[in-house]
Motif scaffolding. Structure first.
Motif, PDB file in Angstrom:
ATOM      1  N   ARG A   1      41.273  78.240  25.600  1.00 19.08           N
ATOM      2  CA  ARG A   1      39.826  78.437  25.529  1.00 19.08           C
ATOM      3  C   ARG A   1      39.419  79.660  24.733  1.00 19.08           C
ATOM      4  O   ARG A   1      38.235  79.890  24.507  1.00 19.08           O
ATOM      5  CB  ARG A   1      39.249  78.560  26.945  1.00 19.08           C
ATOM      6  CG  ARG A   1      39.098  77.224  27.623  1.00 19.08           C
ATOM      7  CD  ARG A   1      38.743  77.312  29.101  1.00 19.08           C
ATOM      8  NE  ARG A   1      37.961  78.447  29.514  1.00 19.08           N
ATOM      9  CZ  ARG A   1      37.656  78.689  30.793  1.00 19.08           C
ATOM     10  NH1 ARG A   1      38.085  77.862  31.727  1.00 19.08           N
ATOM     11  NH2 ARG A   1      36.953  79.728  31.123  1.00 19.08           N
TER      12      ARG A   1
ATOM     13  N   SER B   1      37.101  79.006  21.875  1.00 20.05           N
ATOM     14  CA  SER B   1      35.754  78.634  22.319  1.00 20.05           C
ATOM     15  C   SER B   1      34.989  79.852  22.828  1.00 20.05           C
ATOM     16  O   SER B   1      33.780  79.985  22.594  1.00 20.05           O
ATOM     17  CB  SER B   1      35.833  77.576  23.422  1.00 20.05           C
ATOM     18  OG  SER B   1      36.458  76.406  22.950  1.00 20.05           O
TER      19      SER B   1
ATOM     20  N   GLU C   1      33.649  81.804  19.973  1.00 20.37           N
ATOM     21  CA  GLU C   1      32.576  81.134  19.250  1.00 20.37           C
ATOM     22  C   GLU C   1      31.199  81.406  19.861  1.00 20.37           C
ATOM     23  O   GLU C   1      30.170  81.163  19.236  1.00 20.37           O
ATOM     24  CB  GLU C   1      32.830  79.630  19.190  1.00 20.37           C
ATOM     25  CG  GLU C   1      33.965  79.239  18.238  1.00 20.37           C
ATOM     26  CD  GLU C   1      34.261  77.760  18.279  1.00 20.37           C
ATOM     27  OE1 GLU C   1      33.559  77.038  19.037  1.00 20.37           O
ATOM     28  OE2 GLU C   1      35.192  77.314  17.592  1.00 20.37           O
TER      29      GLU C   1
END
Length: 364
Positions: A328, A331, A334
């Motif tokens: 993760r 992510s 981001e």
């Protein structure tokens, strides 16, 4: 053949005791059944593991024992000075009030239970954190270094935190320290302990004298508590004194984690983000971790620091999904700081308001 019911008025003393025991056993059996049903229906993700439960029990016992000792000793001395030696002796020899106050629900109050539970979880995590020495940092540990700072406000706050940590001790190491709860929690425990001692001291018709001594001792203990600064408050004061700015935050967080200063880590996050310390602490002890990563992104913490924090927490608590965290991390990065701040806005609201919002959401 029919059996006539026993009339307690015609029963001898032993029969009355037996009947009383039967009634008490009936009530106890009902309580155990309800407790078993409650326990059975607890979701798996809400269950407390045995180690945490044992540490929580030890913390509760140490807390009650600390409050009990101060109240009992002072009240007994008051009674002795007021010509009530029998009452003083009865108070000194009364058993521990712990079981009595627990059965009555002392620690079922959410704020008090939540405080002790969070402390136990933070203590366990902090002791299990791997020691991480950052590149180029072979000097004193973080708080020791801050205690030597040229800024007198920072140095004093760091020394106060070290003193608070020493008082707190570690339940996990069977070294419980002084009771250092905030005034409302300390007062609740003190009054409940006094009420239990009132029952157990056998005052008879001298109950008014006992009440006066216990009440005076509780007020004295609660007033004196203001002189002790809880570790969490000391950490927040240190974070406020340091006043981390922008790109200073990641380095301080990495150093706090590396030194095992998890309470200070939470305090720095709270100070930098504007969230309440208790709110951030809840995020730190949550094995899921998602909310903590979003808070760190709101502070623009870089990838390397988030990875260092995530892997350290996963090593300290194997139940955390370290592989899932590794998957993760892209992510997480981001999420822009601006988007993270928008997502976290409800958490910055008044705690009671936020709790009401969550309750309404759960009730849908």
């Amino acid at each position: 053949m029919s059996v006539d019911p026993v009339d307690p008025r015609e029963a001898d003393a032993s029969a009355l005791l037996l009947l009383d025991h039967v009634a008490a056993a009936e009530r106890a059996g009902h309580r155990r059944l309800r407790a078993a049903a409650d326990h059975f229906h607890i979701p798996d993700d809400a269950r407390i593991d045995d180690r945490t439960a044992a540490a929580l029990d030890a913390t509760m016992r140490a807390t009650v024992a600390g409050v009990d000792a101060g109240i009992r000793d002072h009240a007994a001395r008051l009674l002795g000075s007021r010509g009530e030696p029998a009452l003083a002796q009865g108070l000194r020899t009364a058993g521990s009030p712990f079981d009595r106050v627990v059965r009555a629900g002392l620690f079922r109050e959410p704020a008090l239970f939540g405080e002790l539970y969070a402390r136990v979880r933070m203590d366990a995590l902090a002791r299990a954190l791997p020691v991480m020495v950052l590149p180029g940092n072979d000097g004193p540990t973080m708080v020791a270094r801050l205690a030597q700072a040229s800024d007198r406000l920072v140095a004093a706050a760091a020394i106060a935190m070290l003193a608070a940590q020493a008082r707190r001790g570690s339940v996990g190491e069977a070294v419980p320290g002084a009771v250092d709860l905030i005034r409302p929690h300390h007062a609740r425990i003190a009054w409940w302990v006094a009420a239990a001692l009132r029952e157990m001291a056998g005052a008879g018709d001298r109950i008014a004298a006992l009440d006066a001594a216990l009440a005076e001792s509780v007020r004295r203990a609660v007033d004196a508590q203001g002189e002790l600064v809880p570790l969490e408050v000391a950490a927040m004061r240190l974070a406020q004194a340091v006043e981390p700015q922008g790109d200073e935050v990641p380095a301080l967080l990495a150093e706090a984690i590396g030194d095992g200063r998890l309470v200070l880590f939470a305090a720095i996050v709270a100070r930098a983000s504007g969230l309440a310390f208790e709110r951030v602490r809840d995020l730190v002890i949550d094995p899921d971790g998602a909310r903590l990563w979003v808070v760190l992104r709101a502070l623009a913490v870089d990838r390397a620091t988030i990875a260092r924090i995530g892997f350290a927490l996963a090593e300290a608590e194997p139940v955390r999904d370290v592989e899932g965290f590794a998957d993760r991390i892209d992510s997480i990065m981001e999420v822009t700081p601006a988007a993270a701040r928008v997502a976290l806005a409800p958490m910055a609201l008044d705690a009671d308001y936020h709790a009401a919002m969550l309750a309404l959401g759960l009730a849908q």
